[in-house]
Write a protein that holds these residues in place. Structure first.
Motif, mmCIF file in Angstrom:
data_model
loop_
_atom_site.group_PDB
_atom_site.id
_atom_site.type_symbol
_atom_site.label_atom_id
_atom_site.label_comp_id
_atom_site.label_asym_id
_atom_site.label_seq_id
_atom_site.Cartn_x
_atom_site.Cartn_y
_atom_site.Cartn_z
ATOM 1 N N ILE A 128 0.876 -1.172 0.000
ATOM 2 C CA ILE A 128 0.000 0.000 0.000
ATOM 3 C C ILE A 128 0.911 1.219 0.000
ATOM 4 O O ILE A 128 1.996 1.179 0.596
ATOM 5 C CB ILE A 128 -0.950 -0.001 1.224
ATOM 6 N N SER A 129 0.494 2.271 -0.681
ATOM 7 C CA SER A 129 1.383 3.429 -0.741
ATOM 8 C C SER A 129 0.608 4.709 -1.020
ATOM 9 O O SER A 129 -0.538 4.683 -1.455
ATOM 10 C CB SER A 129 2.433 3.232 -1.841
ATOM 11 N N PHE A 130 1.299 5.802 -0.756
ATOM 12 C CA PHE A 130 0.851 7.095 -1.224
ATOM 13 C C PHE A 130 1.433 7.206 -2.633
ATOM 14 O O PHE A 130 2.610 7.501 -2.790
ATOM 15 C CB PHE A 130 1.384 8.235 -0.353
ATOM 16 N N LEU A 156 -3.460 3.791 6.898
ATOM 17 C CA LEU A 156 -2.603 4.708 6.155
ATOM 18 C C LEU A 156 -3.267 6.082 6.019
ATOM 19 O O LEU A 156 -2.596 7.108 6.115
ATOM 20 C CB LEU A 156 -2.246 4.138 4.782
ATOM 21 N N ALA A 157 -4.572 6.097 5.837
ATOM 22 C CA ALA A 157 -5.286 7.375 5.767
ATOM 23 C C ALA A 157 -5.156 8.130 7.096
ATOM 24 O O ALA A 157 -4.888 9.341 7.110
ATOM 25 C CB ALA A 157 -6.754 7.146 5.417
ATOM 26 N N ARG A 158 -5.329 7.428 8.210
ATOM 27 C CA ARG A 158 -5.179 8.096 9.515
ATOM 28 C C ARG A 158 -3.762 8.608 9.702
ATOM 29 O O ARG A 158 -3.553 9.720 10.212
ATOM 30 C CB ARG A 158 -5.569 7.144 10.651
ATOM 31 N N ASN A 202 -4.574 17.429 4.286
ATOM 32 C CA ASN A 202 -5.954 17.919 4.274
ATOM 33 C C ASN A 202 -6.913 16.941 3.618
ATOM 34 O O ASN A 202 -8.074 16.869 3.983
ATOM 35 C CB ASN A 202 -6.045 19.254 3.529
ATOM 36 N N ARG A 203 -6.407 16.213 2.603
ATOM 37 C CA ARG A 203 -7.274 15.328 1.834
ATOM 38 C C ARG A 203 -6.477 14.125 1.343
ATOM 39 O O ARG A 203 -5.329 14.262 0.928
ATOM 40 C CB ARG A 203 -7.852 16.063 0.628
ATOM 41 N N ARG A 216 -11.186 11.451 1.552
ATOM 42 C CA ARG A 216 -11.342 11.520 3.005
ATOM 43 C C ARG A 216 -10.634 12.791 3.437
ATOM 44 O O ARG A 216 -9.495 13.039 3.037
ATOM 45 C CB ARG A 216 -10.725 10.285 3.657
ATOM 46 N N PHE A 217 -11.312 13.585 4.240
ATOM 47 C CA PHE A 217 -10.807 14.907 4.602
ATOM 48 C C PHE A 217 -10.399 14.955 6.078
ATOM 49 O O PHE A 217 -10.958 14.263 6.910
ATOM 50 C CB PHE A 217 -11.888 15.964 4.340
#
Length: 177
Positions: free
Chosen positions: A79-81, A114-116, A125-126, A171-172
């Motif tokens: 998983i990655s950005f 990963l989002a958190r 921010n997003r 997701r914001f």
């Protein structure tokens, strides 16, 4: 860097030593992965994967963006950005999972973690997910992880048979300064 997701599940910064394990995962799942990720069909030798891994590890020197997913002590995916923009404080998450690890909630837990991490530790921010409109599994992950459906992006993802439409989910960070 290691991010604990839950018991038996963790995210670990990508390491060069993982190239052989990734090569094995990709070749064992090549047809399955190739449906949504055409690059998987181009990994034909261990040397290919070693080059890919080396490039990714070098790119992560300043800020880890790519994480290996370990479930029950074994590597099952990444998983990655895929896009991390620290100036505009946005990112897009990309991921893949070996076929035999599906159906255990792994991807939902890892996307959420990963989002958190991005929203809380990196103060983004997003965070976006860009998902082919036909990829039902990934669409379910987006909804389950509290991403909001934003828009349809025409011809945004290139698959083997040509471009397909995608849906951008976001997701914001509601607690950001």
């Amino acid at each position: 860097m290691m991010l604990r997701v839950k018991d038996q599940l963790k995210l670990s910064s990508l390491a060069q030593s993982e190239a052989p394990a990734y090569f094995q995962l990709i070749t064992q799942n090549q047809q399955y992965l190739g449906k949504w990720l055409p690059w998987a069909l181009k990994v034909t030798t261990l040397a290919d994967q070693e080059r890919i891994t080396h490039t990714a590890v070098l790119a992560d020197r300043q800020q880890p963006k790519q994480f290996s997913i370990y479930w029950q002590g074994r590597l099952v995916r990444r998983i990655s950005f895929v896009e991390l923009d620290m100036v505009n404080r946005t990112a897009e998450i990309g991921y893949w999972l070996s076929e035999d690890a599906q159906g255990h909630g792994i991807m939902c837990a890892c996307v959420d973690r990963l989002a958190r991490y991005g929203l809380e530790a990196l103060h983004l921010n997003r965070i976006d997910l860009k998902i082919a409109t036909q990829n039902q599994s990934s669409l379910k992950v987006a909804a389950a992880c509290d991403f909001e459906r934003q828009e349809i992006l025409p011809n945004a993802i290139h698959l083997l048979n040509g471009p397909v439409d995608a849906i951008r989910w976001s997701r914001f960070n509601v607690n950001n300064d």
